[in-house]
Design a protein around this motif. Structure first.
Motif, mmCIF file in Angstrom:
data_model
loop_
_atom_site.group_PDB
_atom_site.id
_atom_site.type_symbol
_atom_site.label_atom_id
_atom_site.label_comp_id
_atom_site.label_asym_id
_atom_site.label_seq_id
_atom_site.Cartn_x
_atom_site.Cartn_y
_atom_site.Cartn_z
ATOM 1 N N PHE A 86 54.171 93.843 53.263
ATOM 2 C CA PHE A 86 55.605 93.590 54.129
ATOM 3 C C PHE A 86 55.398 93.680 55.779
ATOM 4 C CE2 PHE A 86 57.931 93.884 50.331
ATOM 5 C CZ PHE A 86 57.557 93.137 49.710
ATOM 6 N N GLY A 138 62.913 103.062 48.955
ATOM 7 C CA GLY A 138 61.708 102.358 49.486
ATOM 8 C C GLY A 138 60.779 102.762 48.876
ATOM 9 N N GLY A 181 59.047 101.357 46.573
ATOM 10 C CA GLY A 181 57.909 99.971 45.983
ATOM 11 C C GLY A 181 58.733 100.017 44.395
ATOM 12 N N LYS A 182 59.086 99.713 44.011
ATOM 13 C CA LYS A 182 60.132 100.203 42.344
ATOM 14 C C LYS A 182 60.447 98.374 42.200
ATOM 15 C CE LYS A 182 63.652 103.155 42.201
ATOM 16 N NZ LYS A 182 63.125 103.838 43.870
ATOM 17 N N SER A 183 61.514 98.010 43.644
ATOM 18 C CA SER A 183 61.304 96.995 43.346
ATOM 19 C C SER A 183 61.156 95.608 43.531
ATOM 20 C CB SER A 183 62.623 96.059 44.251
ATOM 21 O OG SER A 183 63.817 97.422 43.623
ATOM 22 N N THR A 184 59.797 96.279 44.633
ATOM 23 C CA THR A 184 58.334 95.212 44.903
ATOM 24 C C THR A 184 57.583 94.705 43.424
ATOM 25 O OG1 THR A 184 58.694 95.996 46.804
ATOM 26 C CG2 THR A 184 57.133 94.917 46.616
HETATM 27 N N1 ADP Z 1 61.247 90.656 51.240
HETATM 28 C C1 ADP Z 1 60.791 91.903 51.731
HETATM 29 N N2 ADP Z 1 60.535 91.768 52.972
HETATM 30 C C2 ADP Z 1 60.191 93.156 53.518
HETATM 31 N N3 ADP Z 1 60.395 94.221 53.711
HETATM 32 C C3 ADP Z 1 60.447 94.198 52.214
HETATM 33 C C4 ADP Z 1 60.880 93.355 51.794
HETATM 34 N N4 ADP Z 1 61.042 93.814 50.339
HETATM 35 C C5 ADP Z 1 60.974 94.665 50.026
HETATM 36 N N5 ADP Z 1 60.652 95.390 51.533
HETATM 37 C C6 ADP Z 1 60.359 96.747 51.708
HETATM 38 O O1 ADP Z 1 59.225 97.400 50.986
HETATM 39 C C7 ADP Z 1 59.947 98.743 50.454
HETATM 40 C C8 ADP Z 1 59.884 99.400 49.552
HETATM 41 O O2 ADP Z 1 60.979 98.184 48.473
HETATM 42 P P1 ADP Z 1 62.073 98.221 47.942
HETATM 43 O O3 ADP Z 1 60.478 97.993 46.471
HETATM 44 O O4 ADP Z 1 62.382 97.270 46.997
HETATM 45 O O5 ADP Z 1 62.608 99.895 47.033
HETATM 46 P P2 ADP Z 1 62.541 100.110 46.408
HETATM 47 O O6 ADP Z 1 62.959 99.323 44.879
HETATM 48 O O7 ADP Z 1 61.643 101.297 45.329
HETATM 49 O O8 ADP Z 1 63.714 100.857 46.222
HETATM 50 C C9 ADP Z 1 60.353 98.930 51.863
HETATM 51 O O9 ADP Z 1 60.571 100.303 52.496
HETATM 52 C C10 ADP Z 1 61.683 97.735 52.379
HETATM 53 O O10 ADP Z 1 62.105 97.825 53.390
#
Ligand code: ADP
Ligand code: MG
Lengths: 262, 268
Positions: free
Chosen positions: A14, A40, A42-45
Motif C-alpha cells: 500500500f 498492523g 498484515g493479518k486483515s490484508t
Molecule cells: N486499504 C489500505 N490502504 C493503505 N494502507 C493499508 C490498507 N489496508 C491496510 N493498510 C496498511 O497495511 C498494514 C497492515 O494492515 P492490516 O492488514 O489491517 O493489519 P492487521 O489486520 O494485522 O492489524 C497497516 O499498516 C495498514 O495501515
C-alpha cells in the motif's frame, strides 16, 4: 494430501508500505489455521487477499489447485475478469470484524439472497437451509428480525450462518469477536468451535488466545507482513522460538508465564 | 424529610410558547381574511376555470414532462453517478464533465438549443433533424439531460453514504458488480437519495413552465393564454397555483411512503 488453499510468496504493497512481504501458507482440508500477530502486521490484508477482496502484487494463490485471480490467456499470464474472479470467490466464505450484515434485509433474506441470486438455489430450498443454519447458530427464532434489532453477538452469528449458506470450501474470519462486548464473545466462539469440529476448513484471525490454543490445528504468527513462526498451538504458545512472538505473547499472558529459554 | 415524587409534577409553565402560538394564529387568520375578503382574487373565476379543458390539458402536459424528465433523468443520473465513481479514469472524466456542463448551463438555454438543433446539424445519422426534434422531443431531451446532471450528484452522494463494508460483504457473498450495486448499494443509498429527489421533482414540475419558450403549452402557459384574452390575471394565476399545490401535496405523500419503504431495517 492436496491443500485446499495455498499461498506462495504473496506480496501486497500500500503506497510505500509493504503490508504482505512474501507470505507462504498452505491450508489442508478440514484444517483450522489461526493467525495471530500485532495490530498492523498484515493479518486483515492477508485474509482479504486470499479472498480476493484486495488484489495482490506478487506471488500466487491456489484454491483446490486452481490459480486465483490470473490465468494464461494467449500464451501470457493475465488478470481474470471481475466476473471470473467473482466466480472463484463464490467458493470461499468470509466473516468480518464489523459483521456487515445487509441492514435492509431481514435475517432470513441475508441468508437466502446469495444462494438464490448467485447460486441458482430454489427459493424454498434456500429458505429451509437458511432456517436450519439459523437453528444451528442458535437464532432460529430471529429469522424475521432486521439485523439492527439484534445484539452484536447475534449479528455475528447470523454473519457466520450467512457465509455458510453458500457452502464454501473454506471460511475466513477476520477478528470476528473484536467488535463485541466482552460478554458476547463466547457465544460467537462457541459457534466457531462447533464449525471447526464439524470439519470446516478455516483461517481465523483472532486475539482470543485461549480459543486459538484449543481449536487451532496450526497457529501462524505474523509480524510486519511476514509469517515469522508457524506450528501447532502447543509449540506457539508453549515454546515460542522467535523473540518477537515471545514479546507479543507476553502482552496477553504476562511475561512470567512465557518461557524465555526456548 | 418529605417524600418527593416527580411523577406528580405539573407541566412546566412556558409563557413564551403561548405567546408564539397566539402570534402565529393571528398571522394565519389575517392572511386567510386577506384572501377571502379581497374581491380582486375573484374566487368565482378561479372555480370557473379550475377544470377548464385547456387548463387540464396544460396540467397534463406539465405532469407528462415532469414524469418523463424525472424518469429519464434519474436513469441517466444513476449511470452518471456510477460513472463518476468508476475506477476507469476516462469514464470518470466523461461523467464529471457532463455533470459540470449540464449543471452549469441554464435549462432555458438548453431548451432553446435542442429546439433549434437543426440550425447546427441539419441531419442526424441520415434523418432530417426537423423530423426528430419537435417541441415535445426538444422539451423531453432538454429537461431530462438537465435533470440527469442534478440527479447524478444526488445519487453519487447517496452511494458514498453507504458503508464501504457493505460492498465488501456483497462481494464476499459472491454478488457480481451489477448485483452488488442494484441489490445492496443502491437500496441503501435510496434513504439519502429520496429527500433531495423529492425537491428535484417539485422544482422540475415548476420548471416545466420554461417550455413555453419553445411553443409548448404547459400549465402556466395555458392560464396565460386565457388571461391574455380575459384579463383575469390574478384568478388565473391562482388556478395554476392550486394545481401546483395539489400535485406537490400528492407527491409529498408518495415521498413519505417511499422513505418508509427504504428505511426498513434502519429504524433502530
Ligand atoms: N486499504 C489500505 N490502504 C493503505 N494502507 C493499508 C490498507 N489496508 C491496510 N493498510 C496498511 O497495511 C498494514 C497492515 O494492515 P492490516 O492488514 O489491517 O493489519 P492487521 O489486520 O494485522 O492489524 C497497516 O499498516 C495498514 O495501515
Ligand atoms: Mg485487522
Amino acid at each position: 494430501m492436496k491443500p485446499v488453499l495455498q499461498a506462495v510468496r504473496v506480496r501486497k504493497r500500500f503506497g510505500d508500505h509493504q503490508a504482505l512481504d512474501g507470505v507462504d501458507l498452505s491450508v489442508e482440508e478440514g484444517e483450522v489455521v489461526v493467525v495471530i500477530g500485532p495490530s498492523g502486521s498484515g493479518k486483515s490484508t492477508l485474509v482479504r487477499c486470499l479472498h480476493q477482496l484486495t488484489p495482490i502484487d506478487g506471488g500466487a494463490m491456489y484454491l483446490d489447485g486452481e490459480l486465483l485471480g490470473h490465468a494464461v490467456h494467449r500464451g501470457h499470464l493475465r488478470p481474470l475478469s471481475e466476473a471470473a474472479i467473482t466466480k472463484q470467490r463464490r467458493r470461499m466464505g468470509m466473516v468480518f470484524q464489523q459483521f456487515h450484515l445487509f441492514p435492509h434485509w431481514t435475517v432470513l433474506r441475508n441468508l437466502t439472497e446469495a444462494p438464490v441470486r448467485v447460486h441458482g438455489v430454489a427459493p424454498a430450498a434456500a429458505r429451509d437451509r437458511a432456517l436450519a443454519l439459523l437453528e444451528r447458530v442458535g437464532l432460529g427464532e430471529r429469522a424475521n428480525a432486521y439485523p439492527r434489532q439484534l445484539s452484536g453477538g447475534q449479528q455475528q452469528r447470523v454473519a457466520i450462518a450467512r457465509a455458510l449458506a453458500t457452502d464454501p470450501r473454506i471460511m475466513f474470519f477476520d477478528e470476528p469477536t473484536s467488535a463485541l462486548d466482552p460478554e458476547l464473545v463466547d457465544e460467537v466462539l462457541a459457534v466457531m468451535r462447533d464449525l471447526a469440529r464439524s470439519g470446516m476448513t478455516m483461517v481465523v484471525v483472532t486475539h482470543e488466545m485461549a480459543f486459538a490454543r484449543e481449536v487451532a490445528d496450526r497457529c501462524v504468527f505474523m509480524d510486519r507482513g511476514r509469517i515469522v513462526e508457524t506450528g501447532p498451538p502447543a509449540q506457539i504458545f508453549g515454546a515460542p522460538r522467535s523473540p518477537r512472538l515471545r514479546a507479543f505473547l507476553s502482552r496477553f499472558t504476562g511475561p512470567s508465564e512465557v518461557p524465555l529459554d526456548a | 424529610m418529605t417524600t418527593v415524587d416527580i411523577a406528580s409534577a405539573r407541566p412546566r409553565l412556558r409563557p413564551g410558547r403561548w405567546l408564539t402560538g397566539i402570534v402565529l394564529a393571528l398571522v394565519v387568520l389575517r392572511i386567510a381574511w386577506f384572501l377571502v375578503d379581497n374581491p380582486r382574487f375573484e374566487w368565482s373565476v378561479v372555480g370557473e376555470y379550475l377544470f377548464d379543458p385547456n387548463v387540464l390539458k396544460g396540467l397534463g402536459m406539465s405532469l407528462l414532462l415532469t414524469v418523463l424528465g424525472m424518469t429519464l433523468g434519474s436513469l441517466l443520473g444513476v449511470v452518471l453517478a456510477a460513472g463518476q465513481l468508476s475506477d476507469f479514469a476516462p469514464v470518470r472524466w466523461a461523467s464529471t464533465g457532463y455533470v459540470g456542463l449540464f449543471r452549469g448551463i441554464p435549462p432555458l438555454v438548453q431548451l432553446i438549443f435542442w429546439y433549434n438543433l437543426a440550425y447546427l446539424a441539419p441531419t442526424i445519422a441520415g434523418w432530417d433533424t426537423n423530423d426528430l426534434i419537435t417541441p415535445l422531443t426538444a422539451a423531453i431531451i432538454g429537461l431530462s439531460l438537465h435533470e440527469a446532471a442534478y440527479m447524478a450528484e444526488i445519487v453519487r452522494a447517496g452511494i458514498l453514504a453507504v458503508d464501504p463494508g457493505q460492498r465488501d460483504a456483497a462481494k464476499a457473498m459472491g454478488f457480481g458488480a451489477a448485483q452488488t450495486f442494484t441489490r445492496v448499494v443502491l437500496p441503501q443509498a435510496m434513504r439519502v437519495i429520496i429527500p433531495p429527489t423529492g425537491s428535484q421533482f417539485i422544482s422540475l414540475l415548476k420548471g416545466t413552465s420554461l417550455v413555453s419558450v419553445i411553443a409548448m403549452a404547459d400549465l402556466l402557459h395555458s392560464v396565460q393564454v386565457i388571461y391574455n384574452v380575459t384579463y383575469k390575471v390574478v384568478p388565473m394565476l391562482l388556478v395554476a397555483c392550486v394545481w401546483y399545490l395539489v400535485v406537490v401535496t400528492v407527491l409529498s405523500l408518495g415521498q413519505q411512503r417511499l422513505e418508509r419503504h427504504f428505511g426498513q431495517g434502519h429504524q433502530l
